[in-house]
Design an enzyme around this catalytic site. Structure first.
Site, PDB file in Angstrom:
ATOM      1  N   ASP A  64       0.845  -1.197   0.000  1.00 20.87           N
ATOM      2  CA  ASP A  64       0.000   0.000   0.000  1.00 20.87           C
ATOM      3  C   ASP A  64       0.886   1.255   0.000  1.00 20.87           C
ATOM      4  O   ASP A  64       2.041   1.200   0.447  1.00 20.87           O
ATOM      5  CB  ASP A  64      -0.868   0.054   1.269  1.00 20.87           C
ATOM      6  CG  ASP A  64      -1.843  -1.104   1.336  1.00 20.87           C
ATOM      7  OD1 ASP A  64      -2.126  -1.704   0.291  1.00 20.87           O
ATOM      8  OD2 ASP A  64      -2.299  -1.399   2.458  1.00 20.87           O
TER       9      ASP A  64
HETATM   10  N1  URA Z   1      -1.310  -5.805   4.031  1.00 21.69           N
HETATM   11  C1  URA Z   1      -1.747  -4.526   4.026  1.00 21.69           C
HETATM   12  O1  URA Z   1      -2.768  -4.212   4.634  1.00 21.69           O
HETATM   13  N2  URA Z   1      -1.031  -3.618   3.338  1.00 21.69           N
HETATM   14  C2  URA Z   1       0.099  -3.915   2.666  1.00 21.69           C
HETATM   15  O2  URA Z   1       0.721  -3.030   2.075  1.00 21.69           O
HETATM   16  C3  URA Z   1       0.546  -5.242   2.687  1.00 21.69           C
HETATM   17  C4  URA Z   1      -0.177  -6.170   3.381  1.00 21.69           C
END
Ligand code: URA
Length: 258
Positions: A119
């Site tokens: 993310d």
């Molecule tokens: N889980 C999440 O919530 N975000 C990420 O970036 C990776 C795994």
């Protein structure tokens, strides 16, 4: 006849010589162990000459034939990047800075792409490569590729959360995750934890905690399969993988093909 690289190419990159078994394993022929057998059972020629020595040095300038068929040697590239928050895991984006924007110009030209995604506000390990087959293996949901994260979570994380993670958690959309591993380092109003998951659903870890009424306020990936984020890399920095790191990613990948 050996293939010649154009002079402009060879002036950018010094031509690397590698062991024949290393090059063959990166072409997906088999693990280095398997190649010791393959080299005796098949005819492997380098520039028209049969080779039986697995350590024979070859480069992209050489022509490799296996049972008469040419296998072009392409040089793949592998980098690990410590992604900072605010950067998107994409090759291009109309408004945000991408992981590719963090590379030096000469590395951008290699057309590497990120394996999987984090993310925008997640930090940590991103593997960048040109190797599509390896990327496919690492992203395959059936291969049990664990990814490890550390997180800070608002709320007291408890033994019952460890249990819930180990059983798999039903997310808000009704999907039940595969069992995951949760370890607690500190438990309090803000808890520090480590999570290992083997899927990559959108916002997976955040959603898993949300289902347990807890909010992830910091998330960082520290490993992908057997590749660990180099603690020397500051946020936004990257480096090439070492030969040992590439080798161990490949050996498992090829062994998993049976
Ligand atoms: N889980 C999440 O919530 N975000 C990420 O970036 C990776 C795994």
């Amino acid at each position: 006849m050996p293939k010649k690289l154009s002079s402009s190419n060879s002036s950018i990159e010094k031509i690397k010589k590698r062991r024949l078994d290393q090059v063959l394993s990166r072409l997906g022929i088999g693990s280095r162990k398997a190649i010791r057998k393959i080299i005796r059972k098949t005819t492997i020629e380098v520039n028209g000459k049969r080779i039986l020595d697995t350590s024979f040095p070859v480069s992209t300038e050489d022509e490799i034939k296996i049972d008469g068929e040419i296998f072009p040697i392409s040089e793949n590239y592998f980098y690990m990047l410590n992604k900072p928050a605010g950067v998107v895991t994409a090759t291009e984006d109309p408004k945000d800075k991408t992981v590719i924007d963090l590379l030096e110009e000469r590395d951008k030209r290699k057309n590497v792409f990120p394996v999987g995604r984090l993310d925008k506000n997640t930090e940590g390990l991103i593997l960048l490569t040109t190797d599509g087959k390896l990327a496919h293996f690492l992203m395959s949901p059936r291969k049990n590729i664990y990814k490890t994260y550390i997180a800070t979570v608002l709320g007291k994380v408890t033994e019952s959360d460890i249990q819930a993670f180990s059983e798999g958690i039903v997310l808000d959309d009704g999907y039940k995750t595969l069992p995951a591993i949760l370890k607690i380092f500190e438990s309090g109003n803000e808890s520090k934890v480590e999570i290992q998951i083997r899927e990559g659903k959108f916002h997976q870890i955040k959603k898993m905690f949300l289902s347990l009424d807890k909010k992830v306020i910091y998330l960082k990936r520290i490993s992908l399969y057997n590749l660990n984020l180099d603690p020397e890399l500051k946020l936004g920095e990257y480096r090439s993988l070492t030969e040992t790191e590439i080798e161990s990613l490949y050996n498992d990948f090829l062994d998993s093909k049976g």
